[in-house]
Design an enzyme around this catalytic site. Structure first.
Site, PDB file in Angstrom:
ATOM      1  N   GLY A 175      -2.243  19.060   3.333  1.00  0.00           N
ATOM      2  CA  GLY A 175      -1.576  17.608   3.744  1.00  0.00           C
ATOM      3  C   GLY A 175      -0.405  17.561   4.083  1.00  0.00           C
ATOM      4  CG  LEU A 222       6.522  10.184   2.715  1.00  0.00           C
ATOM      5  CD1 LEU A 222       6.735   9.060   1.737  1.00  0.00           C
ATOM      6  CD2 LEU A 222       7.542  10.563   3.590  1.00  0.00           C
ATOM      7  N   GLY A 259       3.977  16.675   1.381  1.00  0.00           N
ATOM      8  CA  GLY A 259       3.766  17.881   2.163  1.00  0.00           C
ATOM      9  C   GLY A 259       4.662  18.322   3.150  1.00  0.00           C
ATOM     10  CG  HIS A 273      -0.227  -3.834  -3.462  1.00  0.00           C
ATOM     11  ND1 HIS A 273       0.045  -5.108  -3.092  1.00  0.00           N
ATOM     12  CD2 HIS A 273       0.977  -2.757  -3.563  1.00  0.00           C
ATOM     13  CE1 HIS A 273       1.545  -5.184  -2.805  1.00  0.00           C
ATOM     14  NE2 HIS A 273       1.911  -3.740  -3.104  1.00  0.00           N
ATOM     15  CB  SER A 291       5.287  -5.260   2.549  1.00  0.00           C
ATOM     16  OG  SER A 291       6.313  -4.966   1.590  1.00  0.00           O
ATOM     17  NE  ARG A 319       3.512  -2.500  -5.802  1.00  0.00           N
ATOM     18  CZ  ARG A 319       3.550  -1.521  -4.878  1.00  0.00           C
ATOM     19  NH1 ARG A 319       2.872  -0.287  -5.274  1.00  0.00           N
ATOM     20  NH2 ARG A 319       4.635  -1.521  -3.801  1.00  0.00           N
ATOM     21  CG  HIS A 347      -1.549   0.107  -2.955  1.00  0.00           C
ATOM     22  ND1 HIS A 347      -1.365   0.155  -1.517  1.00  0.00           N
ATOM     23  CD2 HIS A 347      -0.139   0.113  -3.212  1.00  0.00           C
ATOM     24  CE1 HIS A 347      -0.241   0.417  -1.041  1.00  0.00           C
ATOM     25  NE2 HIS A 347       0.545   0.576  -2.052  1.00  0.00           N
TER      26      HIS A 347
END
Lengths: 657, 252, 206
Positions: A40, A43, A45, A266, A284, A330, A422
Site C-alpha cells: 500500500g 499516506l 505506506g 460521514h 468535505s 461526524r 467513509h
C-alpha cells in the site's frame, strides 16, 4: 493468547520520548541487508517506505494501482490536524489528545493518541519542507480552519485537496528513494497472502495484475498500509479498488482484527441517485465551517428549498447542539440526519437527504467584502455576488464537483447531502509499536485499529497515516529488527512460500472454474445492502443476527454461482474483484458479530437498544471499556479483550450541547 | 435534477494485450440514465457482457471522484470526454444525446503502451518524477513550518501547479504526445517555493532529459494540453519550465 | 525554433519596409536605392549569410521536430478533437512551413537568384523594380504569391506567440500585449506583402 499492548511505563506525556530514547537500534551497515515490504502506498505506506529507505533499509513497495500516487489518501479533502497553536486560540498537545480521545468516545488507547498528538506538529514541518503548498495567509504564514469536534482552529489545508498534496509529498519522497534504488516499486501488484515462518512474517505472495503471474517476495518485516474496508458496504466514499484483502489475509494468518464494527458514516455526502450508483462522493467536512444544515419543519414538504421561508426551516444541529452547532462530530451529525429523514422530514426525490445551505455564508462573506471594498449601503444582490466569489475561492472545487454529479448549481440552491460510509476505525489489532499479533507484521494508517476509538474526528486520518509512517514506524521497527540482523536474506524457496503460493493459485483457479451465473458485483451489491441496512448507521440485535445468517447464505451462493470471465494468466479486473469480495463476505460476518457483541452505543457504533432518552449514544463503560480483538479460528472467531485504561482522562458522556 | 434515459451506440477499442493489434467493436448501451457517470455506464455494459459470457472491457479507474488520476479514456476525440476540466469518472451521461455514437479509445502515445483494451501503462510519468520531482529532505530534518514565510501569491501558484493528478490527459491530447504540461507542473511547484531552490537547476535538467528518454514528443505550443487538463493547469507552467531550463543551461 | 523564428520575424520587418518603398509610386526610385544599398553594403552581405543560416536552421529544426513528433504516436486516434482543443494553424505549422518552403524556392529563384546573377555573373545592374513589374505581370505568379503570404500569415500568428512561450515569456500581465502585437504584426506584414504583387499586376503602381 494474552494481548500485550507494550505500552511503555511512566507518565503519559513521557512515554514516547522514553521509548525513543530506550528502544533498540540497528546500525547503518546492518540496515542495508534488511529487507522490508510495504504493502500500500497511501499516506502511511509512502511515508513509511520513504522514511525507512532514508534510514538505509532495503524497501519494496506494492500497490494495486498503476502508480503509488493513486492511493485513496489522495481523495482526502479537508485537512490535517496538528497541535501547533499558531492561531493562539488555546491549542496544545494535550487538547488535541483530549479532543481525539473524546471524539473517539473513549474507545482509543491513551498512549497511542498522546503520541499522535505529540508528533502532529512535526508532520506539518516535514510536509512544508517537502514543498507541500499548504494554504497561507497574506503574511506568508500557514493558514488554519476548524473541523468537527473541536473548538480551536488546528486544521492545516491545501484548498479542498489536502490529501492529494500530502500524498504527493510522501510520494515524491518515495520516488526520490526509488531513483537511488533504495525502494523497488511493484505497481499493479496485489498482495494475496502473508508468508509466516516460525511464527514470524517473512514475506508475501503477490499477483502481477498485468500478467497474472504469482510472485514470491521475502523480507524481514512486512508493513500493511492498505487502508480501510469501507467497501464492504459496496457503496462508500472509498475508491473502487479499496479492499480488505491484505488485512484479511494477515488476519487469517494470525493477526487479530480490532473493533471491526467501528465504521464511520460521514454526514456530508452526495445522496444516492439510483441503482446504477457505483460509489458515493464526499463533500468535505470543511463545508460545515460555513454551511448550515437544515430540513423543512413540515413533513413531506414539496416546495423548493429556496421557497421555504426561514421560520419554516429546522436547523436541527444548531437546535440540538448549540455549543458545537453544525460542527458536531461526524457520528453525531450523521445520526441526526438519519433521525430527521426517518421521521419524514427528508428532502429530494428519495426523501433521504438534508440541505447544506450556503446562502447565509454567502451573504455574510459578501457583506465583509463590501466593507473591505468600501461599498457603503450595498444591497443584498451586490453582497451575494461578492460573497459567491469568496465561497468559490474557498470551496470552488467542491461546488464544481457537486454540480457535475447532480447537475444542480449549489451557489443558487442548497446542496442535498446524506451520510455515507467513509472510514473504518477498526482494523488489524496492533500494539504500541504498530505490530500485529504476528511478529514482524505491522499495520499502519487506516489499516490498523489504533488511534480513533469508536469515531474519528475530521482531519485526523491524514495526521495518523503520516504519523505512523514518518515518525512512529522508523523507531518501533528498529526495536524488532535489531534482533533480526543475523537473519540472512529470506529464501523464498522455503516450503512456507510453496504452501502459500499454492493456496493462492488454487483459490484463483477456483474462482475461474466456478463458471456460475452471476458477476462479482451482483454479490457485492447484495452484501452491501445487508451491511448498510443491518450493520450501518443504526444496529440492533435482531438485525445483526439476521445479517449474519444472510451473509453466510450469500457467501455460500457466491462460492457456487460466481462467474469470472477470462483466465488467470492475463489482466483480469473481474478476477481481482472476486478475491476482494470473497474476503469482504467473511469480514462482513465478523463486523456483525462484533457489533452484536458490543452491547452499548459508542461513536460510530450505535445500537438502538442503547440510547439515552434524547436519542444520544449510551456507552456501557463497565462492560465494554475494551478493544475487541478477534482471532480467526478454523470455525469462526475467538474474542480477546484488551482493557482500555484511562490514567489521565476521565471518560464521561460526550456532550456537544 | 430531472433525469431521462438514453440509448447510445458505443464504438470501443478492444485489445487483448500489449502484443495484440486491437480493433474497434460496437456495442449498444440501452436505457442509460442521464444521472449516471460515464464509468457507471461502462459498469452496466460490463455487467451485461459478463452475463452474456463475453469478456468485459478493461479500463483504469479508482477513486471516481476526479482526483486519483487513474481513469483515462479518449471519448469522441477528447481526452476525458466533452466536458472541460473534468475527468472521465466525473463525466456524466447528461453530456450525451439519445442515439449518439460514442467512440472510446485508450490514451495513445508511444510512451503509453496499451496493456489491455482501454488500459495503458503510464509508468513513464513516475520515472519523470523520480528524475527530480522532489525536495531532498529526509524525514526529521525539517524546521518549523512557519519559520519560512512564503508569499501567498507564490504559494497559491505553486498549489495551482501541484493540483496535477498525473492522469496523462495532456499527453493524450497533444498532437506530439508531449508530457511538457505534466513535467512543467512539477517543476513549477518547486520552482515557486523556497524549499525547491537548492535543486532548482538539476531538477529541471534531469526531468526534461528523462521526459525525452521516455519517448514523449516535443512541445509546439498548440495549447491542447491546457484545454484538456481536468485540473485546468495552465501552459504558463510550460513557459516557466522553459525559463528554468534556459537559466539552468546558462548557469555556471 | 523560437530564436531562429524571432530572427526571421525581425528580417520580415526589414524586408517588408524596403519592399514597401514601391508604394511611393515613384517609378521604383526609392525602392531601387535601398535595394542597391542592401545588396552592395559589405556588412549587410555578412548579415545576409547569417540570415540564410538562420533560415536553413529554422527549416532543419522544423523538419526534424515535425518528423520526430510524428513518431510519438504510432497508432493514431480514430476520432480527433479538431478545433475543440487547439487552433488548426497551431497544429499545422509543419504543413504551413513546407508550403512556405516551396514558395521560398519560387520567390528566391525570381528575385534573389536574378540579383545575384547580375551582381556576380553578368555584372550589369538590373533594376529590381523593373524585374518585379515583369514577374508580377503573370497572373499565376500573383496567385502563388498571395497564397504563399496567406500561409505565412497563419505561420506567423502561431509562431510569434509560440516563440515567446518557448523562451519562457508568459505572464498574465504581458500575454494580451504579446497576443495583440503578434496578430497585428502578422496581419500588417502579410497585408503589405500580398498587396505588392496585386498592386503591380493591377497596374496601381507604375
Amino acid at each position: 493468547m494474552a494481548l500485550n499492548n507494550r505500552i511503555p511505563a511512566g507518565e503519559l506525556a513521557q512515554k514516547w520520548s522514553t521509548y525513543k530514547s530506550t528502544c533498540k537500534l540497528v546500525n547503518p551497515a546492518n540496515k542495508r541487508s534488511i529487507d522490508i515490504i510495504v504493502v500500500g502506498t497511501g499516506l502511511a505506506g509512502a511515508s513509511a517506505a520513504a522514511s525507512l529507505a532514508e534510514l538505509g533499509y532495503s524497501v519494496k513497495t506494492f500497490c494495486f494501482q498503476d502508480s503509488g500516487r493513486r492511493a485513496h489518501s489522495i481523495a482526502a479533502q479537508g485537512g490535517i490536524n496538528a497541535a501547533k497553536n499558531y492561531q493562539n486560540d488555546g491549542d496544545s498537545v494535550y487538547r488535541l489528545f483530549y479532543d481525539t480521545i473524546k471524539g473517539g468516545d473513549y474507545r482509543a488507547r491513551e498512549a497511542n493518541v498522546h503520541r499522535l498528538a505529540e508528533v502532529s506538529g512535526s508532520i506539518i514541518d516535514q510536509c512544508v519542507a517537502q514543498g507541500v503548498p499548504f494554504a497561507r495567509e497574506y503574511g506568508g504564514l500557514l493558514s488554519n480552519r476548524s473541523f468537527g469536534g473541536t473548538q480551536v482552529q488546528r486544521t492545516f489545508y491545501a484548498a479542498g485537496q489536502t490529501g492529494q498534496q500530502l500524498l504527493l509529498g510522501a510520494y515524491s519522497a518515495q520516488m526520490r528513494q526509488v531513483a537511488i534504488g533504495k525502494i523497488k516499486e511493484y505497481n499493479r501488484h496485489e498482495m494475496l497472502d502473508v508468508v509466516v515462518i516460525d511464527g514470524k512474517a517473512r514475506g508475501i505472495i503477490a499477483r502481477n495484475l498485468v500478467t497474472g503471474e504469482i510472485e514470491r517476495h521475502g523480507a524481514h518485516a512486512v508493513l500493511l498500509c492498505t487502508g480501510g474496508y469501507g467497501n464492504v458496504f459496496f457503496l462508500s466514499t472509498n475508491a473502487m479498488g479499496s479492499n480488505v484483502t491484505a488485512a484479511w489475509k494477515a488476519h487469517k494468518k494470525g493477526a487479530f482484527f480490532g473493533n471491526p464494527c467501528f465504521t464511520q458514516i460521514h454526514p456530508t455526502c452526495i445522496p444516492v441517485s439510483g441503482d446504477h450508483q457505483s460509489k458515493l462522493t464526499l463533500m468535505s467536512e470543511s463545508l460545515r465551517n460555513d454551511g448550515r444544515i437544515w430540513v423543512p419543519k413540515k413533513q413531506g414538504e414539496t416546495r423548493k428549498a429556496i421557497d421555504i421561508p426561514e421560520e419554516e426551516r429546522d436547523y436541527y444541529l444548531e437546535r440540538r447542539y448549540p455549543a458545537f452547532g453544525n460542527l458536531v462530530p461526524r457520528d453525531v451529525a450523521s445520526r441526526a440526519a438519519k433521525e430527521r429523514c426517518d421521521a419524514g422530514y427528508g428532502v429530494g426525490n428519495s426523501k433521504m437527504a438534508v440541505y447544506l445551505d450556503f446562502a447565509a455564508a454567502i451573504l455574510r462573506y459578501g457583506k465583509t467584502e463590501c466593507t473591505k471594498h468600501g461599498i457603503a449601503n450595498a444591497d443584498d444582490a451586490t453582497a451575494i455576488r461578492l460573497g459567491k466569489e469568496v465561497v468559490k475561492e474557498k470551496y470552488g472545487n467542491l461546488f464544481d464537483m457537486y454540480e457535475k454529479i447532480t447537475g444542480e448549481n449549489p451557489y443558487e440552491m442548497p446542496m442535498r447531502i446524506y451520510p455515507a460510509v467513509h472510514y473504518t476505525m477498526g482494523g488489524l489489532w496492533v500494539d504500541y509499536e504498530l505490530m500485529t499479533t504476528v511478529p514482524g507484521l505491522y499495520a499502519l494508517g487506516e489499516a490498523n485499529f489504533s488511534d480513533h476509538g469508536a469515531n474519528r474526528l475530521g482531519a485526523s486520518a491524514l495526521m495518523q497515516g503520516l504519523a505512523d509512517g514518518y515518525f512512529v514506524i522508523p523507531y518501533t521497527i528498529g526495536n524488532y529488527l535489531a534482533d533480526e540482523i543475523r537473519t540472512p536474506k529470506i529464501d523464498t524457496k522455503q516450503p512456507a512460500f510453496d504452501e502459500a503460493e499454492n493456496a493462492v493459485k488454487e483459490r484463483i483457479n477456483h474462482f475461474i472454474n466456478i463458471k456460475g451465473q452471476h458477476s462479482v458485483d451482483y454479490f457485492h451489491k447484495q452484501l452491501g445492502k445487508i451491511m448498510w441496512d443491518k450493520c450501518g448507521m443504526a444496529r440492533n440485535e435482531k438485525g445483526l443476527k439476521e445479517a449474519i445468517q444472510e451473509i453466510r447464505a450469500l457467501r455460500e451462493e457466491f462460492w457456487k454461482d460466481l462467474r469470472v470471465p477470462g483466465t488467470a494468466s492475463e489482466m483480469n479486473p473481474e478476477l481481482d474483484k472476486a478475491g476482494r469480495v470473497a474476503d469482504f463476505l467473511e469480514l462482513g460476518e465478523l463486523m456483525c458479530l462484533d457489533a452484536l457483541n458490543r452491547n452499548e452505543s459508542c461513536g460510530g457504533h450505535f445500537r438502538e437498544e442503547f440510547q439515552t432518552e434524547e436519542g444520544e449514544a449510551m456507552r456501557v463503560d463497565e462492560n465494554f471499556m475494551y478493544v475487541a480483538a478477534w482471532e480467526s479460528k478454523k470455525e469462526g472467531w475467538e474474542l480477546h479483550k484488551e482493557d482500555l485504561v484511562y490514567d489521565v482522562i476521565h471518560p464521561s458522556q460526550r456532550n456537544y450541547k | 435534477m430531472e433525469h431521462k434515459e438514453i440509448n447510445l451506440n458505443l464504438r470501443i477499442w478492444r485489445q487483448k494485450n500489449a502484443q495484440d493489434k486491437g480493433q474497434f467493436e460496437n456495442y449498444k448501451a440501452e436505457n442509460i440514465s442521464t444521472e449516471m457517470s460515464f464509468l457507471e455506464m461502462f459498469d452496466v455494459l460490463n455487467e451485461r457482457l459478463i452475463n452474456e459470457g463475453k469478456d468485459p472491457i478493461a479500463f483504469d479507474h479508482d477513486c471516481r471522484e476526479g482526483i486519483c488520476g487513474m481513469c483515462s479514456m479518449h471519448i469522441n476525440g477528447r481526452a476525458h470526454g466533452p466536458w472541460d476540466g473534468t475527468t472521465t469518472c466525473q463525466l456524466h451521461m447528461r453530456a450525451f444525446k439519445d442515439g449518439e455514437t460514442v467512440t472510446v479509445e485508450p490514451w495513445r502515445a508511444k510512451a503509453f503502451p496499451v496493456l489491455k483494451d482501454l488500459t495503458v501503462d503510464r509508468s513513464a510519468l513516475d520515472r519523470i518524477q523520480q528524475a527530480g520531482g522532489y525536495v531532498s529532505v529526509n524525514t526529521g530534518n525539517a524546521v518549523d513550518g512557519n519559520s519560512l514565510p512564503i508569499d501567498k501569491t507564490k504559494a497559491d501558484a505553486s498549489f495551482d501547479a501541484a493540483m496535477c493528478i498525473g492522469c496523462g490527459a495532456c499527453v493524450a491530447a497533444c498532437k506530439n504526445s508531449s508530457a511538457m504540461l505534466f513535467t512543467s507542473a512539477k517543476v513549477s511547484q518547486y520552482a515557486l517555493l523556497p524549499q525547491g531552490q537548492p535543486e532548482r537547476n538539476t531538477r529541471v535538467m534531469n526531468m526534461v532529459a528523462q521526459m525525452d528518454k521516455e519517448g514523449f514528443g516535443a512541445c509546439t505550443n498548440t495549447g491542447a494540453c491546457e484545454a484538456e487538463c481536468p485540473k485546468e493547469i495552465s501552459i504558463s507552467n510550460i513557459a516557466r519550465l522553459n525559463r528554468e531550463y534556459l537559466s539552468a543551461q546558462f548557469s555556471l | 525554433m523560437s530564436v531562429t523564428g524571432i530572427f526571421l520575424i525581425l528580417f520580415l520587418i526589414v524586408h517588408a519596409t524596403v519592399n514597401g518603398m514601391i508604394f511611393f509610386n515613384d517609378n521604383g526610385e526609392m525602392f531601387n536605392f535601398y535595394a542597391h544599398f542592401l545588396s552592395h553594403n559589405w556588412l549587410l552581405r555578412i548579415i545576409e549569410v547569417g540570415l540564410f543560416a538562420g533560415l536553413i536552421l529554422h527549416i532543419i529544426q522544423g523538419l526534424m521536430l515535425t518528423g520526430q513528433n510524428n513518431q510519438k504516436r504510432p497508432v493514431k486516434y480514430s476520432v480527433n478533437p479538431g478545433n475543440a482543443t487547439s487552433k488548426w494553424y497551431s497544429r499545422s505549422m509543419g504543413i504551413l512551413g513546407s508550403l512556405l518552403l516551396i514558395f521560398l524556392v519560387i520567390h528566391l529563384s525570381h528575385f534573389w537568384l536574378e540579383t545575384k546573377e547580375s551582381l556576380y555573373v553578368t555584372h550589369k545592374e538590373d533594376s529590381l523594380f523593373e524585374e518585379m513589374k515583369e514577374v508580377f505581370s503573370q497572373l499565376w505568379v500573383v496567385i502563388v504569391y498571395v497564397c504563399g503570404v496567406i500561409a505565412l500569415c497563419w505561420h506567423l500568428i502561431h509562431g510569434f506567440q509560440s516563440a515567446f512561450q518557448t523562451l519562457g515569456i508568459n505572464s498574465p500581465k504581458y500575454n494580451p500585449l504579446i497576443k495583440t502585437i503578434g496578430i497585428a504584426y502578422s496581419l500588417i506584414i502579410c497585408f503589405a506583402f500580398s498587396m505588392m504583387p496585386i498592386a503591380i499586376y493591377l497596374g496601381w503602381i507604375q
